[in-house]
Design a protein around this motif. Structure first.
Motif, mmCIF file in Angstrom:
data_model
loop_
_atom_site.group_PDB
_atom_site.id
_atom_site.type_symbol
_atom_site.label_atom_id
_atom_site.label_comp_id
_atom_site.label_asym_id
_atom_site.label_seq_id
_atom_site.Cartn_x
_atom_site.Cartn_y
_atom_site.Cartn_z
ATOM 1 N N ALA A 284 40.752 44.703 37.048
ATOM 2 C CA ALA A 284 41.401 42.882 37.892
ATOM 3 C C ALA A 284 42.024 42.764 36.671
ATOM 4 C CB ALA A 284 40.692 41.858 37.838
ATOM 5 N N THR A 285 42.349 42.752 35.721
ATOM 6 C CA THR A 285 43.240 43.238 34.239
ATOM 7 C C THR A 285 44.220 43.652 34.239
ATOM 8 O OG1 THR A 285 41.336 41.731 32.901
ATOM 9 C CG2 THR A 285 43.345 41.854 31.768
ATOM 10 N N VAL A 286 43.762 44.600 34.229
ATOM 11 C CA VAL A 286 45.070 45.782 34.503
ATOM 12 C C VAL A 286 45.970 45.603 35.615
ATOM 13 C CG1 VAL A 286 45.797 48.673 34.578
ATOM 14 C CG2 VAL A 286 43.448 47.588 33.105
ATOM 15 N N LYS A 287 45.341 45.055 36.978
ATOM 16 C CA LYS A 287 45.697 44.643 38.428
ATOM 17 C C LYS A 287 46.672 43.264 38.340
ATOM 18 C CE LYS A 287 43.875 46.018 41.714
ATOM 19 N NZ LYS A 287 42.784 45.567 42.697
ATOM 20 N N GLN A 288 46.293 42.389 37.246
ATOM 21 C CA GLN A 288 46.765 41.507 37.260
ATOM 22 C C GLN A 288 48.142 41.540 36.132
ATOM 23 O OE1 GLN A 288 44.540 38.019 35.672
ATOM 24 N NE2 GLN A 288 46.573 37.126 34.485
ATOM 25 N N ARG A 289 48.143 42.251 34.906
ATOM 26 C CA ARG A 289 48.665 42.300 34.454
ATOM 27 C C ARG A 289 50.184 43.040 34.748
ATOM 28 N NH1 ARG A 289 51.402 40.849 31.546
ATOM 29 N NH2 ARG A 289 51.600 42.085 29.559
ATOM 30 N N PHE A 290 50.148 44.311 35.497
ATOM 31 C CA PHE A 290 51.086 45.058 36.545
ATOM 32 C C PHE A 290 51.296 44.178 37.589
ATOM 33 C CE2 PHE A 290 48.993 49.479 36.107
ATOM 34 C CZ PHE A 290 49.720 49.447 34.882
ATOM 35 N N ALA A 291 50.901 43.124 37.848
ATOM 36 C CA ALA A 291 51.426 42.555 39.156
ATOM 37 C C ALA A 291 52.562 41.447 37.949
ATOM 38 C CB ALA A 291 50.558 41.808 39.331
ATOM 39 N N GLU A 292 52.286 41.008 37.140
ATOM 40 C CA GLU A 292 52.964 39.578 36.423
ATOM 41 C C GLU A 292 54.041 41.116 35.851
ATOM 42 O OE1 GLU A 292 50.397 38.522 33.589
ATOM 43 O OE2 GLU A 292 49.174 37.178 34.493
ATOM 44 N N LEU A 293 54.200 42.781 35.623
ATOM 45 C CA LEU A 293 55.392 42.872 35.176
ATOM 46 C C LEU A 293 56.301 43.259 36.865
ATOM 47 C CD1 LEU A 293 53.491 44.626 31.827
ATOM 48 C CD2 LEU A 293 55.328 42.944 32.873
ATOM 49 N N GLY A 294 55.951 43.352 37.592
ATOM 50 C CA GLY A 294 56.739 43.918 39.036
ATOM 51 C C GLY A 294 56.472 46.049 39.132
ATOM 52 N N THR A 295 54.736 45.501 39.039
ATOM 53 C CA THR A 295 54.317 46.909 39.700
ATOM 54 C C THR A 295 52.955 47.000 39.933
ATOM 55 O OG1 THR A 295 54.398 48.981 38.924
ATOM 56 C CG2 THR A 295 53.153 47.801 37.159
ATOM 57 N N GLU A 296 52.247 48.191 40.356
ATOM 58 C CA GLU A 296 51.199 47.575 40.628
ATOM 59 C C GLU A 296 50.711 49.570 40.386
ATOM 60 O OE1 GLU A 296 51.521 49.056 45.390
ATOM 61 O OE2 GLU A 296 51.035 46.641 44.448
#
Length: 324
Positions: free
Chosen positions: A277-289
Motif C-alpha cells: 500500500a505504501t509503494v502504491k500510494q507513493r507511486f500515485a503521488e509521483l504520477g505512476t503506478e
C-alpha cells in the motif's frame, strides 16, 4: 565404465544443491545497483521497491548508485557480478536503447542478465524553467522554432530517458536544439530550477513535486491519457504534437546464470512490493503506478525487453545518435 549413472548422480546432486541454496536464500544483504545518480527518478523507484522487498525477503536490500555512461557502467557491473542473487540491477528503458546507442558495450542487454520482472511505466512531462516565456505548449513550439540557436535542452546524459525523449521531440518538430548533457537527472533538474537551462523532458517521479510547487513550468505529459496526479496538464497529443508518446519503464535484473529458484524468489518479493500500500500510494503521488502482476515476472519481462530493443534500435540508428 558406464559413465551415464555418474552423470545422472552428478546432475541430481547439482539440482539438490541448487534447491537447498534457494531455500536458504537470502542469508545476507542484497545490493541493488541503480546505474544513475542518487536523487533521480530511477533512484526513487529503487528505494521504494527495495525497502518493501527487504520485508518479504527477510534481508536488507541496500541501494548503490553507480552512475555514468547512460547507465551502462552500473549495468556492466551487475553483468559481471557473481550470479548468486546478492547483486541485482534496477534499470529503466535505457536497458533497451543501449544496444543501439553504444558501439562498445561490454555486455549483452538481453543475454547477460536474468530478467526478474517489470516494475512501473512512468509518464514523462515536458517542462521549462519558471520564467520561460511560452505560456502553453503551442507557444513553446513557436518559440523553440524561432529561437532554436538560443534554446537549451537539458538531459541526464546519453542514453538517459530525458535524452531519448528530447531526441524524439526534436525529430518530431524537425528542429535541432542545443543539448546540455548532465551526469544524472538530479543535476539537470537543479540547473533547470536555477534557470541555467531552458527546457527538459523528464519523468513524473522527478517533476511532479516541482510542478505542483510552481518551481518549474509544465506544458504536457507524454502519454496517451492524462496523469491523475497532474490532471490539469494536457497530453502533448492534445497540446499540438500528434501521436507523441513515450513512457519510461523500470525493470529488475540478476546476472546471467543466477539459479532459477533464486530469480523466482526475487520476482515473488518484487510482486509483493508492487502490492504494498505504501509503494502504491507513493507511486500515485509521483504520477505512476505498479505494473500488473502478470508483467512482474521473469518470462514477461524478457519478452518485453526483446520487443523494446527491436522497437528502439531502428529509431536510434535512423537518428544517427551514437556514444562511445
Amino acid at each position: 565404465m558406464n559413465i551415464k549413472p555418474l552423470r545422472l548422480i552428478a546432475g541430481l546432486a547439482l539440482v539438490a544443491s541448487t534447491a537447498a541454496y534457494a531455500q536458504s536464500y537470502p542469508t545476507k544483504t542484497i545490493t541493488m545497483i541503480v546505474p544513475f545518480a542518487a536523487g533521480g527518478p530511477t533512484d526513487t523507484v529503487a528505494r521504494l521497491v527495495g525497502q518493501s522487498m527487504s520485508k518479504s525477503l527477510g534481508q536488507q536490500v541496500i541501494i548503490e548508485n553507480v552512475g555514468g555512461a547512460g547507465g551502462t557502467i552500473g549495468a556492466a557491473r551487475v553483468a559481471k557480478a557473481d550470479p548468486d542473487g546478492y547483486t541485482v540491477l534496477l534499470h529503466h528503458i535505457g536497458q533497451s536503447t543501449a544496444p543501439a546507442l553504444y558501439r562498445k558495450l561490454t555486455y549483452n542487454a538481453l543475454d547477460s542478465f536474468e530478467p526478474v520482472g517489470l516494475i512501473t511505466d512512468v509518464p514523462m512531462t515536458f517542462v521549462a524553467r519558471k520564467d520561460f516565456p511560452a505560456k502553453d505548449f503551442k507557444e513553446l513550439l513557436a518559440y523553440v522554432k524561432a529561437n532554436k540557436n538560443k534554446v537549451t535542452y537539458a538531459n541526464a546524459g546519453v542514453g538517459s530517458a530525458s535524452h531519448l525523449c528530447g531526441m524524439l521531440f526534436m525529430s518530431a518538430i524537425d528542429t535541432d536544439l542545443t543539448t546540455v548533457p548532465y551526469k544524472g537527472t538530479g543535476p539537470a533538474m537543479n540547473d533547470l530550477l536555477g534557470g541555467q537551462v531552458d527546457i527538459m523532458c523528464d519523468q513524473t517521479t522527478n517533476t511532479t513535486s516541482q510542478i505542483k510547487s510552481g518551481k518549474i513550468k509544465a506544458y504536457g505529459v507524454t502519454t496517451k491519457s492524462r496523469v491523475a496526479s497532474l490532471s490539469d496538464l494536457p497530453t502533448l497529443h492534445e497540446a499540438g504534437l500528434p501521436n507523441f508518446e513515450v513512457a519510461v519503464w523500470h525493470g529488475l535484473y540478476a546476472p546471467k546464470g543466477t539459479p532459477k529458484p533464486v530469480v523466482d524468489s526475487l520476482s515473488k518479493a518484487l510482486q509483493t512490493a508492487l502490492k504494498d500500500a505504501t509503494v502504491k500510494q507513493r507511486f500515485a503521488e509521483l504520477g505512476t503506478e505498479p505494473v500488473a502482476e502478470a508483467r512482474a515476472t521473469p518470462d514477461a519481462h524478457r519478452a518485453f525487453l526483446k520487443a523494446e530493443i527491436d522497437k528502439w534500435s531502428p529509431i536510434i540508428k535512423k537518428a544517427g545518435v551514437y556514444a562511445d
